[in-house]
Design an enzyme around this catalytic site. Structure first.
Site, PDB file in Angstrom:
ATOM      1  N   HIS A 145      -1.547  -0.280  -9.705  1.00 29.64           N
ATOM      2  CA  HIS A 145      -2.198  -1.155  -8.685  1.00 29.64           C
ATOM      3  C   HIS A 145      -2.731  -2.650  -9.452  1.00 29.64           C
ATOM      4  O   HIS A 145      -3.798  -2.925  -9.382  1.00 29.64           O
ATOM      5  CB  HIS A 145      -3.262  -0.537  -7.861  1.00 29.64           C
ATOM      6  CG  HIS A 145      -3.741  -1.226  -6.569  1.00 29.64           C
ATOM      7  ND1 HIS A 145      -4.070  -0.448  -5.370  1.00 29.64           N
ATOM      8  CD2 HIS A 145      -3.377  -2.442  -6.325  1.00 29.64           C
ATOM      9  CE1 HIS A 145      -4.169  -1.347  -4.463  1.00 29.64           C
ATOM     10  NE2 HIS A 145      -4.013  -2.653  -4.736  1.00 29.64           N
ATOM     11  N   ARG A 188       0.943  -1.176  -0.079  1.00 29.67           N
ATOM     12  CA  ARG A 188       0.030   0.044   0.148  1.00 29.67           C
ATOM     13  C   ARG A 188       1.019   1.247  -0.111  1.00 29.67           C
ATOM     14  O   ARG A 188       1.910   1.397   0.911  1.00 29.67           O
ATOM     15  CB  ARG A 188      -0.846   0.102   1.221  1.00 29.67           C
ATOM     16  CG  ARG A 188      -2.081  -0.968   1.244  1.00 29.67           C
ATOM     17  CD  ARG A 188      -3.049  -0.806   0.049  1.00 29.67           C
ATOM     18  NE  ARG A 188      -4.201  -1.941   0.131  1.00 29.67           N
ATOM     19  CZ  ARG A 188      -4.204  -2.878  -0.680  1.00 29.67           C
ATOM     20  NH1 ARG A 188      -3.410  -2.987  -1.354  1.00 29.67           N
ATOM     21  NH2 ARG A 188      -5.270  -3.545  -0.231  1.00 29.67           N
TER      22      ARG A 188
HETATM   23  P1  NAP Z   1      -0.912 -11.451   5.526  1.00 26.42           P
HETATM   24  O1  NAP Z   1      -1.037 -12.960   5.145  1.00 26.42           O
HETATM   25  O2  NAP Z   1      -1.782 -10.998   6.564  1.00 26.42           O
HETATM   26  O3  NAP Z   1       0.593 -11.230   6.111  1.00 26.42           O
HETATM   27  C1  NAP Z   1       1.002  -9.962   6.554  1.00 26.42           C
HETATM   28  C2  NAP Z   1       2.200  -9.925   7.339  1.00 26.42           C
HETATM   29  O4  NAP Z   1       2.557  -8.626   7.705  1.00 26.42           O
HETATM   30  C3  NAP Z   1       2.545 -10.969   8.208  1.00 26.42           C
HETATM   31  O5  NAP Z   1       3.798 -11.484   8.064  1.00 26.42           O
HETATM   32  C4  NAP Z   1       2.425 -10.032   9.534  1.00 26.42           C
HETATM   33  O6  NAP Z   1       3.256 -10.412  10.570  1.00 26.42           O
HETATM   34  C5  NAP Z   1       3.172  -8.642   8.811  1.00 26.42           C
HETATM   35  N1  NAP Z   1       2.857  -7.414   9.722  1.00 26.42           N
HETATM   36  C6  NAP Z   1       1.602  -7.078   9.734  1.00 26.42           C
HETATM   37  N2  NAP Z   1       1.810  -5.846  10.616  1.00 26.42           N
HETATM   38  C7  NAP Z   1       2.924  -5.907  11.065  1.00 26.42           C
HETATM   39  C8  NAP Z   1       3.734  -4.998  11.567  1.00 26.42           C
HETATM   40  N3  NAP Z   1       3.011  -3.888  12.299  1.00 26.42           N
HETATM   41  N4  NAP Z   1       4.937  -5.018  11.986  1.00 26.42           N
HETATM   42  C9  NAP Z   1       5.595  -5.986  11.281  1.00 26.42           C
HETATM   43  N5  NAP Z   1       5.001  -6.719  10.336  1.00 26.42           N
HETATM   44  C10 NAP Z   1       3.580  -6.933  10.281  1.00 26.42           C
HETATM   45  O7  NAP Z   1      -0.998 -10.626   4.320  1.00 26.42           O
HETATM   46  P2  NAP Z   1      -0.566 -10.878   2.697  1.00 26.42           P
HETATM   47  O8  NAP Z   1      -2.049 -11.961   2.240  1.00 26.42           O
HETATM   48  O9  NAP Z   1       0.678 -11.425   2.605  1.00 26.42           O
HETATM   49  O10 NAP Z   1      -0.954  -9.533   2.101  1.00 26.42           O
HETATM   50  C11 NAP Z   1      -0.152  -8.502   2.294  1.00 26.42           C
HETATM   51  C12 NAP Z   1      -0.520  -7.257   1.743  1.00 26.42           C
HETATM   52  O11 NAP Z   1      -0.342  -6.946   0.474  1.00 26.42           O
HETATM   53  C13 NAP Z   1      -2.371  -6.826   1.907  1.00 26.42           C
HETATM   54  O12 NAP Z   1      -2.645  -6.510   3.085  1.00 26.42           O
HETATM   55  C14 NAP Z   1      -2.431  -6.181   0.750  1.00 26.42           C
HETATM   56  O13 NAP Z   1      -2.275  -4.731   1.456  1.00 26.42           O
HETATM   57  C15 NAP Z   1      -1.178  -6.043  -0.180  1.00 26.42           C
HETATM   58  N6  NAP Z   1      -1.736  -6.541  -1.423  1.00 26.42           N
HETATM   59  C16 NAP Z   1      -1.647  -5.682  -2.555  1.00 26.42           C
HETATM   60  C17 NAP Z   1      -1.797  -6.235  -3.992  1.00 26.42           C
HETATM   61  C18 NAP Z   1      -1.554  -5.614  -5.255  1.00 26.42           C
HETATM   62  O14 NAP Z   1      -2.024  -5.830  -6.129  1.00 26.42           O
HETATM   63  N7  NAP Z   1      -0.820  -4.550  -4.925  1.00 26.42           N
HETATM   64  C19 NAP Z   1      -2.518  -7.660  -4.075  1.00 26.42           C
HETATM   65  C20 NAP Z   1      -2.648  -8.252  -2.965  1.00 26.42           C
HETATM   66  C21 NAP Z   1      -2.350  -7.758  -1.617  1.00 26.42           C
HETATM   67  P3  NAP Z   1       2.869 -11.780  11.452  1.00 26.42           P
HETATM   68  O15 NAP Z   1       3.522 -12.823  10.427  1.00 26.42           O
HETATM   69  O16 NAP Z   1       3.840 -11.502  12.661  1.00 26.42           O
HETATM   70  O17 NAP Z   1       1.396 -11.662  11.707  1.00 26.42           O
HETATM   71  C1  GLV Z   2      -5.156  -5.558  -3.592  1.00 24.54           C
HETATM   72  O1  GLV Z   2      -4.743  -4.602  -3.532  1.00 24.54           O
HETATM   73  C2  GLV Z   2      -5.620  -6.394  -2.588  1.00 24.54           C
HETATM   74  O2  GLV Z   2      -5.511  -6.045  -1.425  1.00 24.54           O
HETATM   75  O3  GLV Z   2      -6.079  -7.608  -3.040  1.00 24.54           O
END
Ligand code: NAP
Ligand code: GLV
Length: 310
Positions: free
Chosen positions: A273, A225
């Site tokens: 995005h 983000r």
């Molecule tokens: P996830 O499985 O919930 O993983 C989040 C990770 O971030 C976990 O390792 C978590 O730590 C860590 N985290 C959260 N808060 C933190 C903090 N304050 N300090 C340190 N580490 C922290 O999420 P995901 O599925 O991997 O997705 C991540 C993000 O990618 C989404 O939330 C979204 O914003 C973004 N995204 C973008 C796109 C795009 O097209 N650009 C597409 C999909 C997703 P823990 O393991 O300790 O819980």
């Molecule tokens: C895209 O940004 C998502 O959060 O899936």
């Protein structure tokens, strides 16, 4: 029981077709054509207007149409105790890892430099040889996406480290956590990949002080983000040459204003995005599964913890 749908990126008929194929007879209502609000028991979407979900007195589940849920928690008037789920889809995870690999390799192989040489019509100017075994990749966020990106980058030979809220054991990845852990991760990172959720704790995380901790010439790939980076501080670091380049898929304001420096910045690769867009064909089965679970009062898949915001 009706499902209320509010799109984040068009594709409404694609969604309707996939969801009703899996659940024939599904009462699929498209925002803002709500009908009787008491019949809405499942909401699937992106950025429901703040306060709007209170109208649905029988709502059993809110499903973010993406992996991120920051758009959900922007609503200060979410119904209390409303179960919230998100999309976790191997197809989407792989798409994100492709995006990450594309951009890590872009910086690793000095592609911005070769583009400059091509523009200037220069052949064979000396550019250092890339060595993946000394190019340190750091991944902020070791969740579903961060761990998959790490697994796909490891075979190239990069030394990989990751940062998460809680310490983690991930094969082939050096683990950092907490505020001191972030400073240490940044200090050893040549290419930084951002895959964190946007929460109050991660907003504005990459600021002038933290950018300065990174080695001179480091690069940044932000697919998480935009608001995690203080954009003015990144621009200053790009201008000074401390940060050599940035691949940015996400922005504090989307789309960025037409006069935003990122649009034409020679050191910025901008994408709109699209790193990993939810695919209705692959994501619909889990949505229908959760729809059925919500109806039956069974535990939901991919639940979000409102106390931490992701
Ligand atoms: P996830 O499985 O919930 O993983 C989040 C990770 O971030 C976990 O390792 C978590 O730590 C860590 N985290 C959260 N808060 C933190 C903090 N304050 N300090 C340190 N580490 C922290 O999420 P995901 O599925 O991997 O997705 C991540 C993000 O990618 C989404 O939330 C979204 O914003 C973004 N995204 C973008 C796109 C795009 O097209 N650009 C597409 C999909 C997703 P823990 O393991 O300790 O819980
Ligand atoms: C895209 O940004 C998502 O959060 O899936």
């Amino acid at each position: 029981m009706a499902m209320l749908f509010k799109s984040g990126a068009g594709r409404t008929e694609w969604w309707r077709n996939e969801l009703t194929r899996l659940e024939p007879g599904l009462d699929f209502r498209v925002w803002p054509e709500i009908g009787d609000p008491t019949e809405i028991e499942f909401a699937l979407g992106w950025e429901f207007p703040p306060g709007s979900l209170h109208r649905f007195s029988n709502l059993k589940c809110l499903c973010s149409i993406g992996a991120g849920v920051d758009h959900v928690f922007r609503d200060p008037n979410l119904p209390p105790n409303l179960p919230i789920v998100r999309i976790v889809d191997p197809w989407m995870t792989n798409a994100m890892s492709e995006f990450v690999a594309l951009n890590v390799l872009r910086f690793h192989r000095y592609d911005p430099e070769y583009r400059r040489l091509q523009t200037d019509g220069i052949w064979g100017e000396e550019v250092p040889s890339p060595d993946s075994t000394t190019r340190r990749v750091g991944i902020m966020g070791l969740g579903v996406l961060g761990q998959d990106a790490a697994a796909k980058l490891i075979p190239f030979g990069f030394p990989i480290a990751g940062w998460s809220r809680r310490p983690k054991t991930v094969p082939g990845v050096e683990s950092f956590s907490g505020a001191a852990g972030l400073d240490a991760l940044l200090a050893r990172t040549d290419i930084l990949v951002m895959l964190l959720p946007l929460t109050p704790e991660t907003t504005g995380l990459l600021d002038r002080r933290r950018l300065a901790l990174m080695p001179k010439g480091a690069a940044i790939v932000n697919a998480a983000r935009g608001a995690m980076i203080v954009e003015a501080d990144l621009l200053a670091a790009l201008e000074s040459g401390h940060i050599a380049g940035a691949a940015l898929d996400v922005f504090a304001q989307e789309p960025p204003p037409k006069d935003h420096a990122f649009w034409r910045h020679p050191k910025v690769v901008l994408t709109p995005h699209i790193a990993a867009i939810t695919n209705p064909s692959t994501a619909s089965p889990q949505i229908i599964d959760n729809y059925r679970r919500a109806r039956a009062g069974q535990p939901l898949l991919n639940r979000v913890d409102p106390s931490v915001g992701y």
